[in-house]
Design a protein around this motif. Structure first.
Motif, PDB file in Angstrom:
ATOM      1  N   VAL A  26      50.906  27.612  44.865  1.00  0.00           N
ATOM      2  CA  VAL A  26      51.239  28.494  43.745  1.00  0.00           C
ATOM      3  C   VAL A  26      50.396  29.758  43.835  1.00  0.00           C
ATOM      4  CG1 VAL A  26      51.909  26.606  42.209  1.00  0.00           C
ATOM      5  CG2 VAL A  26      49.530  27.366  42.247  1.00  0.00           C
ATOM      6  N   PHE A  27      50.791  30.772  43.038  1.00  0.00           N
ATOM      7  CA  PHE A  27      50.009  32.016  43.037  1.00  0.00           C
ATOM      8  C   PHE A  27      50.057  32.670  41.672  1.00  0.00           C
ATOM      9  CE2 PHE A  27      54.243  33.559  43.748  1.00  0.00           C
ATOM     10  CZ  PHE A  27      54.290  34.885  43.335  1.00  0.00           C
ATOM     11  N   GLU A  28      49.130  33.580  41.440  1.00  0.00           N
ATOM     12  CA  GLU A  28      49.046  34.378  40.225  1.00  0.00           C
ATOM     13  C   GLU A  28      48.680  35.809  40.590  1.00  0.00           C
ATOM     14  OE1 GLU A  28      49.597  33.534  36.996  1.00  0.00           O
ATOM     15  OE2 GLU A  28      50.143  31.485  37.588  1.00  0.00           O
ATOM     16  N   THR A  29      49.209  36.768  39.834  1.00  0.00           N
ATOM     17  CA  THR A  29      48.795  38.165  39.977  1.00  0.00           C
ATOM     18  C   THR A  29      48.285  38.639  38.618  1.00  0.00           C
ATOM     19  OG1 THR A  29      51.125  38.778  39.649  1.00  0.00           O
ATOM     20  CG2 THR A  29      50.292  38.778  41.893  1.00  0.00           C
ATOM     21  N   ILE A  30      47.025  39.025  38.572  1.00  0.00           N
ATOM     22  CA  ILE A  30      46.333  39.324  37.324  1.00  0.00           C
ATOM     23  C   ILE A  30      45.970  40.810  37.279  1.00  0.00           C
ATOM     24  CG2 ILE A  30      44.322  38.782  35.895  1.00  0.00           C
ATOM     25  CD1 ILE A  30      44.157  36.093  37.355  1.00  0.00           C
ATOM     26  N   HIS A  31      46.266  41.460  36.172  1.00  0.00           N
ATOM     27  CA  HIS A  31      45.842  42.847  35.968  1.00  0.00           C
ATOM     28  C   HIS A  31      44.350  42.847  35.641  1.00  0.00           C
ATOM     29  CE1 HIS A  31      46.319  46.839  33.530  1.00  0.00           C
ATOM     30  NE2 HIS A  31      45.582  46.984  34.621  1.00  0.00           N
ATOM     31  N   ALA A  32      43.582  43.551  36.447  1.00  0.00           N
ATOM     32  CA  ALA A  32      42.126  43.601  36.272  1.00  0.00           C
ATOM     33  C   ALA A  32      41.677  45.016  35.949  1.00  0.00           C
ATOM     34  CB  ALA A  32      41.428  43.113  37.537  1.00  0.00           C
ATOM     35  N   THR A  33      40.772  45.132  34.988  1.00  0.00           N
ATOM     36  CA  THR A  33      40.104  46.389  34.688  1.00  0.00           C
ATOM     37  C   THR A  33      38.617  46.201  35.012  1.00  0.00           C
ATOM     38  OG1 THR A  33      39.437  45.916  32.409  1.00  0.00           O
ATOM     39  CG2 THR A  33      41.719  46.626  32.762  1.00  0.00           C
ATOM     40  N   ASN A 236      56.322  42.035  32.829  1.00  0.00           N
ATOM     41  CA  ASN A 236      55.445  41.134  33.577  1.00  0.00           C
ATOM     42  C   ASN A 236      54.015  41.573  33.317  1.00  0.00           C
ATOM     43  OD1 ASN A 236      54.654  43.099  35.529  1.00  0.00           O
ATOM     44  ND2 ASN A 236      56.248  42.463  36.962  1.00  0.00           N
ATOM     45  N   SER A 237      53.052  40.871  33.892  1.00  0.00           N
ATOM     46  CA  SER A 237      51.650  41.119  33.537  1.00  0.00           C
ATOM     47  C   SER A 237      51.133  42.457  34.044  1.00  0.00           C
ATOM     48  CB  SER A 237      50.763  39.987  34.069  1.00  0.00           C
ATOM     49  OG  SER A 237      50.858  39.905  35.478  1.00  0.00           O
ATOM     50  N   LEU A 238      51.826  43.067  35.003  1.00  0.00           N
ATOM     51  CA  LEU A 238      51.396  44.362  35.526  1.00  0.00           C
ATOM     52  C   LEU A 238      52.160  45.515  34.884  1.00  0.00           C
ATOM     53  CD1 LEU A 238      51.041  43.539  39.339  1.00  0.00           C
ATOM     54  CD2 LEU A 238      49.300  43.427  37.549  1.00  0.00           C
ATOM     55  N   MET A 239      53.484  45.366  34.740  1.00  0.00           N
ATOM     56  CA  MET A 239      54.275  46.464  34.167  1.00  0.00           C
ATOM     57  C   MET A 239      54.247  46.460  32.641  1.00  0.00           C
ATOM     58  SD  MET A 239      58.287  45.309  34.640  1.00  0.00           S
ATOM     59  CE  MET A 239      58.184  45.099  36.405  1.00  0.00           C
TER      60      MET A 239
END
Length: 274
Positions: A26-33, A236-239
Motif C-alpha cells: 500500500v502507499f500514501e501521499t501526504i501534503h507536508a509543510t 484529494n489530499s494534495l489538490m
C-alpha cells in the motif's frame, strides 16, 4: 527528491520484493509543510487499514518506528510545501502468489516536490468520462493498494484539454476520478459514491464527510446524477477542493456552496497547523 528505504537513505529495493512482483503493498501521499504533515493520523489509519486487509499488519513497535521517523527525521527536512510518500510492501519471501507466513516489510519514504493546484482551485477544471472501468472487489475497496493499472490506463486516455476523468464500474455506477474523489451538491446536500466495492477512500473525502455542516449522502449513483447536480467538485489530499466547471460538454458553475466549503476546510487546516 530524497528517498529512504527501511529508514536509511537509499533509492533501491530488491528485484524479489513482492511490491515489485505483485503490487503487494500500500502507499500514501501526504501534503507536508515545514511545520506539519497534514492529516497524518488519517493517512496512517488508512495505511494500517490497507495492511490489515492484505494480511500484513505492522506490529505496534513497527507503527511507532514509522511515526517517530516521520516526525523526527522527515519533517525537519521539509523546507517548502512538499509531498511525503510512504510505500509499504510485504518485502521478500513466499512462493509465487503465496506470501510468507510473516512479512518482512519494506518501508520506502520519499520527499518530493508538491504540485501547485492553486489555479485549478480558483478557476475550476473540466472532466471527461474515462473509457476505462473500475473493478469491483470488496476485499480491496477503499484502500490505496499498489495495483493501480486501471488508473494508469485511464491516465493514458485522458486528453490534454481535461484535468481529470470520471471512472465508472461495469454497472455504470460513478466511483471516482483517476486520482481524486468526486462530490456534488444537489438541493443543498452533498452526494458522493459510497465506495463499498470499488475506489479509494480519500483522506480529504473523509474530512469532508465528517466535518461538513449539513447532509452528506453516500450511495450508488449514475452519471446522470452527477450531470444534473447544482455544483460539482473533486478532492484529494494534495489538490484539496477543486471545482468542476465542465463534464463532457455539460457546464457547471463554480458556485457559492463549493466556495464556502473551500473556505471552511481551509480554516480547519490552518487551525490544525497552529
Amino acid at each position: 527528491m530524497t528517498w529512504f528505504v527501511n529508514y536509511i537513505v537509499d533509492d533501491a529495493i530488491s528485484p524479489a520484493d513482492r511490491g515489485l512482483a505483485y503490487g503487494d503493498g500500500v502507499f500514501e501521499t501526504i501534503h507536508a509543510t515545514p511545520v506539519s504533515l497534514l492529516q497524518l493520523d488519517n493517512h496512517l489509519a488508512r495505511l494500517y487499514k490497507g495492511l490489515n486487509k492484505l494480511g500484513m499488519s505492522l506490529s505496534p513497535q513497527r507503527k511507532q518506528e514509522l511515526e517517530d521517523f516521520l516526525l523526527s527525521d522527515i519533517l525537519p527536512l521539509v523546507s517548502v510545501d512538499s509531498v511525503v510518500k510512504i510505500i509499504v510492501t510485504r518485502g521478500e519471501g513466499g512462493r509465487g502468489y503465496l506470501p510468507p507466513e510473516e512479512p518482512s516489510h519494506t518501508v520506502c519514504i520519499g520527499i518530493l516536490p508538491c504540485p501547485d493546484y492553486s489555479l485549478q482551485q480558483q478557476q475550476g477544471v473540466s472532466l471527461s468520462i474515462s473509457p476505462v472501468t473500475v473493478s469491483s472487489n470488496r476485499f480491496l475497496a477503499g484502500i490505496k493498494h499498489l495495483n493501480r493499472l486501471e488508473n494508469v490506463l485511464a491516465k493514458q486516455h485522458l486528453s490534454d484539454s481535461d484535468f481529470e476523468a470520471i471512472m465508472l464500474d461495469d454497472k455504470g455506477d460513478v466511483i471516482e476520478c483517476i486520482q481524486s474523489n468526486i462530490f456534488w451538491f444537489k438541493g443543498g446536500k452533498i452526494y458522493t459514491p459510497s465506495l463499498e466495492f470499488s475506489g479509494v477512500e480519500g483522506t480529504y473525502r473523509k474530512q469532508i464527510i465528517e466535518h461538513f455542516d449539513g447532509d452528506v449522502q453516500l450511495g450508488s449513483f449514475k452519471l446522470n446524477d452527477v450531470l444534473s447536480a447544482d455544483e460539482v467538485f473533486i478532492t484529494n489530499s494534495l489538490m484539496k477542493i477543486v471545482p468542476v466547471i465542465n463534464i463532457a460538454d455539460t457546464a457547471f458553475v463554480y458556485g457559492s456552496l463549493t466556495k464556502a466549503l473551500q473556505h471552511e476546510i481551509q480554516k480547519k487546516e490552518e487551525n490544525a497547523i497552529r
